[in-house]
Design an enzyme around this catalytic site. Structure first.
Site, short mmCIF file in Angstrom:
data_model
loop_
_atom_site.label_atom_id
_atom_site.label_comp_id
_atom_site.label_asym_id
_atom_site.label_seq_id
_atom_site.Cartn_x
_atom_site.Cartn_y
_atom_site.Cartn_z
N ASP A 35 0.81 -1.24 0.01
CA ASP A 35 -0.03 -0.05 -0.08
C ASP A 35 0.81 1.32 0.09
O ASP A 35 1.92 1.21 0.56
CB ASP A 35 -1.03 0.13 1.37
CG ASP A 35 -2.29 0.85 1.28
OD1 ASP A 35 -2.29 1.99 0.72
OD2 ASP A 35 -3.26 0.18 1.02
N ASN A 36 0.47 2.30 -0.73
CA ASN A 36 1.31 3.61 -0.73
C ASN A 36 0.56 4.46 0.48
O ASN A 36 1.28 5.47 0.74
CB ASN A 36 1.23 4.10 -2.04
CG ASN A 36 0.10 4.84 -2.38
OD1 ASN A 36 -1.21 4.54 -1.71
ND2 ASN A 36 -0.17 5.50 -3.53
N LYS A 107 2.11 -12.52 -14.76
CA LYS A 107 2.67 -13.31 -16.08
C LYS A 107 4.14 -14.05 -15.75
O LYS A 107 4.19 -15.09 -15.84
CB LYS A 107 2.67 -12.20 -17.07
CG LYS A 107 3.28 -13.09 -18.44
CD LYS A 107 3.52 -11.90 -19.67
CE LYS A 107 4.26 -12.51 -20.87
NZ LYS A 107 4.55 -11.51 -21.63
N TYR A 147 -12.26 6.99 -12.40
CA TYR A 147 -12.44 5.89 -11.68
C TYR A 147 -13.38 4.87 -12.62
O TYR A 147 -12.95 3.77 -12.71
CB TYR A 147 -13.19 6.26 -10.51
CG TYR A 147 -13.44 5.12 -9.51
CD1 TYR A 147 -12.48 4.44 -8.69
CD2 TYR A 147 -14.70 4.41 -9.38
CE1 TYR A 147 -12.59 3.32 -7.95
CE2 TYR A 147 -14.83 3.32 -8.55
CZ TYR A 147 -13.81 2.78 -8.03
OH TYR A 147 -13.99 1.66 -7.19
N GLN A 164 -4.30 -13.31 -24.58
CA GLN A 164 -2.94 -13.39 -25.37
C GLN A 164 -2.01 -14.29 -24.51
O GLN A 164 -1.20 -14.92 -25.00
CB GLN A 164 -2.42 -11.94 -25.39
CG GLN A 164 -1.24 -11.70 -26.10
CD GLN A 164 -0.99 -10.25 -26.61
OE1 GLN A 164 -1.69 -9.50 -26.63
NE2 GLN A 164 0.16 -9.74 -26.94
N ARG A 188 -18.27 8.85 1.21
CA ARG A 188 -19.28 7.84 0.71
C ARG A 188 -20.50 7.72 1.84
O ARG A 188 -20.69 8.36 2.99
CB ARG A 188 -18.69 6.28 0.96
CG ARG A 188 -17.72 6.07 -0.20
CD ARG A 188 -17.02 4.86 -0.29
NE ARG A 188 -16.05 4.42 0.42
CZ ARG A 188 -15.27 3.38 0.28
NH1 ARG A 188 -15.44 2.48 -0.68
NH2 ARG A 188 -14.06 3.19 0.78
#
Length: 316
Positions: A35-36, A107, A147, A164, A188
């Protein structure tokens, strides 16, 4: 010999992420919380730091990461209009660059990856309730677009990596969720109303209050995410996760006033641009595929959430 999976949770110090970290630790997984701390908080995960299966890393996923993990829950993104509109360019970056970086990590590691998408991909819907097959009605240039369109682009990237590179992807479209550890100033509706009611301040309703929302308690939502991650490779989603119980914003305000015993009065302000008129998930897929449906009704969930905010304010 059995080895625990090492699970990366981006946005792990946020509202949903911290609850998810708790759940994964309870299941015996090794958890890497990233987390930043833009909207997340160390306080949300402080009680987890002593767990030898838990690790916290401060990092912004708009920059690449090189870690060894088996599964990724990509939850990193400010989720309230107050926070995601404060720096809309950064919001788009975390949705797009962040998704690219996490998909690149998945990946390299051949890791299973889950994207926390949103009901906002449906925009202001013309179909009600919203099934996963509905492609949405979204304004690409409005104040909420960083967003809404950011999350839509992330879904595109996930499916392109799936087609892909045959990546194991899961996409959850999360509807309004509430519970302990919501930010008191995130704008919110549930947290707004609770904070205003507990302080006997006027409760602010935008528009006439007839717009509807569906509210899922955080424990139910986390259960849905974990079940989705555990599905086999054939299940990619997107799958709606939310509570199909539909309430008007005015009904929600009155419930919170009643539960808190508040003297707050209701006041009305103009409706924000592109604010959806209706929001209700069709959770048929979640019921059929995940055997999941919400277990906590709105009254019970609100009582737990109000108790959290009462404790939070008493500690200040």
């Amino acid at each position: 010999m059995y080895f625990n999976k090492r699970v990366l949770v981006t946005g792990g110090a946020g509202f949903l992420g911290s609850h998810l970290c708790e759940r994964l630790l309870a299941e015996g997984q090794d958890v890497l919380c990233v987390d930043n701390l833009y909207t997340g908080s160390k306080h949300h995960i402080a009680h987890l730091l002593s767990d030898h299966n838990f690790e916290f890393m401060r990092h912004d996923i708009t920059f690449p990461m090189y870690v060894e993990v088996d599964e990724i829950y990509n939850l990193a993104c400010p989720a309230s209009p107050v926070h995601y509109q404060n720096d809309p360019v950064a919001t788009t970056k975390v949705n797009v660059h962040g998704a690219i970086n996490m998909l690149g990590l998945a990946k390299r590691r051949r890791a299973k990856i889950l994207q926390a998408s949103t009901s906002e991909v449906y925009g202001d819907p013309d179909v009600h309730p919203q099934p996963e097959s509905y492609v949405g009605s979204v304004n690409p240039i409005g104040p909420r677009s960083c967003y809404d369109e950011g999350k839509r682009c992330a879904e595109t990237l996930f499916f392109d990596y799936w087609r892909q590179h045959r990546l194991q992807i899961k996409i959850a479209r999360i509807f309004n969720t509430y519970g302990p550890r919501m930010h008191p100033n995130d704008g919110r509706v549930v947290s707004n109303f609770i904070v205003q009611a507990l302080n006997d301040q006027p409760i602010t309703i935008y528009g006439d209050g007839s717009q509807t929302r569906s509210f899922a308690y955080v424990d139910d939502l986390i259960e849905g995410l974990v079940r989705l991650m555990k599905t086999d490779d054939a299940v990619t989603g997107p799958i709606n996760l939310g509570n199909p119980g539909e309430f008007t914003i005015l009904e929600l305000a009155k419930k919170i006033i009643e539960i808190t015993g508040s003297t707050s009065k209701i006041v009305h302000h103009p409706l924000p641009i592109d604010d959806p008129r209706k929001r209700k998930p069709d959770i048929s897929l979640a019921r059929d595929i995940l055997k999941w449906q919400p277990a906590v009704d709105l009254d019970a969930g609100l009582e737990k959430t109000i108790a959290y905010f009462e404790t939070l304010f008493s500690e200040k």
